[in-house]
Write an enzyme that holds these catalytic residues in place. Sequence first.
Site, mmCIF file in Angstrom:
data_model
loop_
_atom_site.group_PDB
_atom_site.id
_atom_site.type_symbol
_atom_site.label_atom_id
_atom_site.label_comp_id
_atom_site.label_asym_id
_atom_site.label_seq_id
_atom_site.Cartn_x
_atom_site.Cartn_y
_atom_site.Cartn_z
ATOM 1 N N GLU A 159 -46.442 -43.318 -13.613
ATOM 2 C CA GLU A 159 -44.824 -43.814 -14.475
ATOM 3 C C GLU A 159 -44.876 -45.291 -14.775
ATOM 4 O O GLU A 159 -43.827 -45.975 -14.440
ATOM 5 C CB GLU A 159 -43.750 -43.489 -13.293
ATOM 6 C CG GLU A 159 -43.487 -41.989 -12.978
ATOM 7 C CD GLU A 159 -42.627 -41.864 -11.789
ATOM 8 O OE1 GLU A 159 -41.868 -42.511 -11.527
ATOM 9 O OE2 GLU A 159 -42.599 -40.777 -11.512
ATOM 10 N N GLU A 273 -45.911 -31.780 -11.880
ATOM 11 C CA GLU A 273 -44.719 -31.755 -10.834
ATOM 12 C C GLU A 273 -43.786 -30.747 -11.449
ATOM 13 O O GLU A 273 -42.534 -31.303 -11.279
ATOM 14 C CB GLU A 273 -44.314 -33.287 -10.690
ATOM 15 C CG GLU A 273 -45.355 -34.255 -10.319
ATOM 16 C CD GLU A 273 -44.754 -35.488 -10.095
ATOM 17 O OE1 GLU A 273 -43.511 -35.520 -9.849
ATOM 18 O OE2 GLU A 273 -45.457 -36.673 -9.979
HETATM 19 O O1 9MR Z 1 -40.401 -35.619 -3.854
HETATM 20 C C1 9MR Z 1 -40.512 -37.118 -3.354
HETATM 21 C C2 9MR Z 1 -39.242 -37.466 -2.922
HETATM 22 O O2 9MR Z 1 -39.382 -36.736 -1.505
HETATM 23 C C3 9MR Z 1 -39.151 -38.904 -2.633
HETATM 24 O O3 9MR Z 1 -38.105 -39.246 -1.851
HETATM 25 C C4 9MR Z 1 -39.420 -39.505 -4.091
HETATM 26 C C5 9MR Z 1 -39.166 -41.007 -4.043
HETATM 27 O O4 9MR Z 1 -39.785 -41.648 -5.085
HETATM 28 O O5 9MR Z 1 -40.619 -39.008 -4.783
HETATM 29 C C6 9MR Z 1 -40.515 -37.580 -4.815
HETATM 30 O O6 9MR Z 1 -41.791 -37.364 -5.678
HETATM 31 C C7 9MR Z 1 -41.582 -37.972 -6.873
HETATM 32 C C8 9MR Z 1 -43.085 -38.165 -7.271
HETATM 33 O O7 9MR Z 1 -43.921 -38.784 -6.367
HETATM 34 C C9 9MR Z 1 -43.404 -38.848 -8.664
HETATM 35 N N1 9MR Z 1 -42.583 -38.282 -9.562
HETATM 36 C C10 9MR Z 1 -41.240 -38.045 -9.547
HETATM 37 C C11 9MR Z 1 -41.095 -36.922 -8.132
HETATM 38 C C12 9MR Z 1 -39.582 -36.741 -7.775
HETATM 39 O O8 9MR Z 1 -38.780 -37.702 -7.384
#
Ligand code: 9MR
Length: 484
Positions: A159, A273
């Site tokens: 990102e 994802e």
């Molecule tokens: O699913 C993840 C969630 O539990 C966390 O709180 C969050 C914090 O940033 O990250 C989520 O996973 C993310 C992933 O690492 C990167 N792309 C977006 C995903 C959804 O937010």
Amino acid sequence: MKKIHALSHFALCTAIIGVGFMNAQAADETIRQLAKERGRFIGTILNSEWFNDAIEPEFEEIHKTQFNVVVAENEMKFDATEPKEDEFNFEKGDKMVKYAQANGLRVRGHALAWHSQVANWVNNYKGQKQKLLAVLKNHITKVVGHWKGQIAEWDVVNEAINDDYNADWRSTNSVWYEGIGAEFLDSAFVWAHEADPDAELCYNDYSIEWGLREGSKASFVVEQVKRWKKNNIPITCVGTQTHIEIAHETTPQNVRALAKALAELGVTLNITELDIGFPKGSAGKLTAADYAKQGHLYRQFMDVFLEEPNMGEFVIWGLTDAHSWLDEQQGKTEGLLFDKQYKPKPAYDSVMASLKAHPASEVKTPYPDSILNPPDTTAKDTTVKDTTVKDTTVRDTTVKDTSDAIKMFAIPNNISIHIAGRTLFVMGTAAKDSKVEVFDMQGRPIFSMENSKGVFDLSSIADGLYVVRVRSGSASLVTRISIR
Ligand code: 9MR
């Protein structure tokens, strides 16, 4: 912590799969089986609840039966792996690698250089270029090195592009970009490659399923990949996260166009994802036609995935709607293949239908046989080698929901919970033989109350994401809540 239930294997299978599902699918007709025959990897994350042994047993059984690639939802991120400077905690990551090896699953590592979920201590070095370079290099070298040969592919940079219409690097709220500049990306790939020359190395981002128009994130990625390839920066793959909504009907074809553009550069495109959510307000009102539409979209993504020869992995960001970031952090819901009761949805059938419509003889794989059929690694030593630091709290501050309205979370076994502000309402339990527990995302107990029912005051708990577990007799419910 002990597992929540102890069901016999037979009882477990029956509970998980359901009679109808068992009849409908021959025993070997799992997504995993069909994916393997086609030289592809299809998988989902292991949710944080799994790492904390706070998830229903159905989860793991379905996970390892249905999928052949796995990713940690939060446990390999910077704040989890290096909570204190140069003190690494690989415990949870090791747990996943061991699980993957025992069950023959490919492992994706997520994520090395990301502006989010960076440990707090890194901010002490804001703007100090040389120090930040040293910090990032040390992190990547030690983390990738620890799992050398065991993690097939890393999201090296996650990102790093902004959300503006005219895509460029994310220049604010990124300790790496602000302190180092764009060279942090190039360096990250080089260090990851040095630490594990055999690992595939990806650039991963969201909103790159929106098409290759001028100024888009997707074209920016393609331009950067061209530059990286020209400069011998060891990138091998791009990940399109693809968190979309049911209305985003053009996205599968946009992913196809991106795959073709990257194929010309010799780079793989992975869906990393995927979730296809419904607007949150529609929960409870969704019809068979809505679920069919969701299935149709899942099928289109799977069709594209199987038809494009430079696509290798198809990862869904969650297995069951009972445990999904959509409900907690997004205005979306029910975006996954299995419902809250772990029953396969029409989306599951659509994925299977797509696989069957693309015979193995016609699906090309981007992987050599050594990757598709690796030597058995089940005996590999996954002992934690570095000094581990157990207390690693970094509270999640990304939860945006500011509504104090009562929210209902889940209703397996007739137990349901609602949260209003800091008051937890628990329904469907008996006062006798019941227990309400709250854990933080590292699995540490924060609150526990036995033999009590009704209303629980959580006012002493700090803001953040938590896991609630409610047990009453043999029934239980585990779900995530956000407290603010
Ligand atoms: O699913 C993840 C969630 O539990 C966390 O709180 C969050 C914090 O940033 O990250 C989520 O996973 C993310 C992933 O690492 C990167 N792309 C977006 C995903 C959804 O937010």
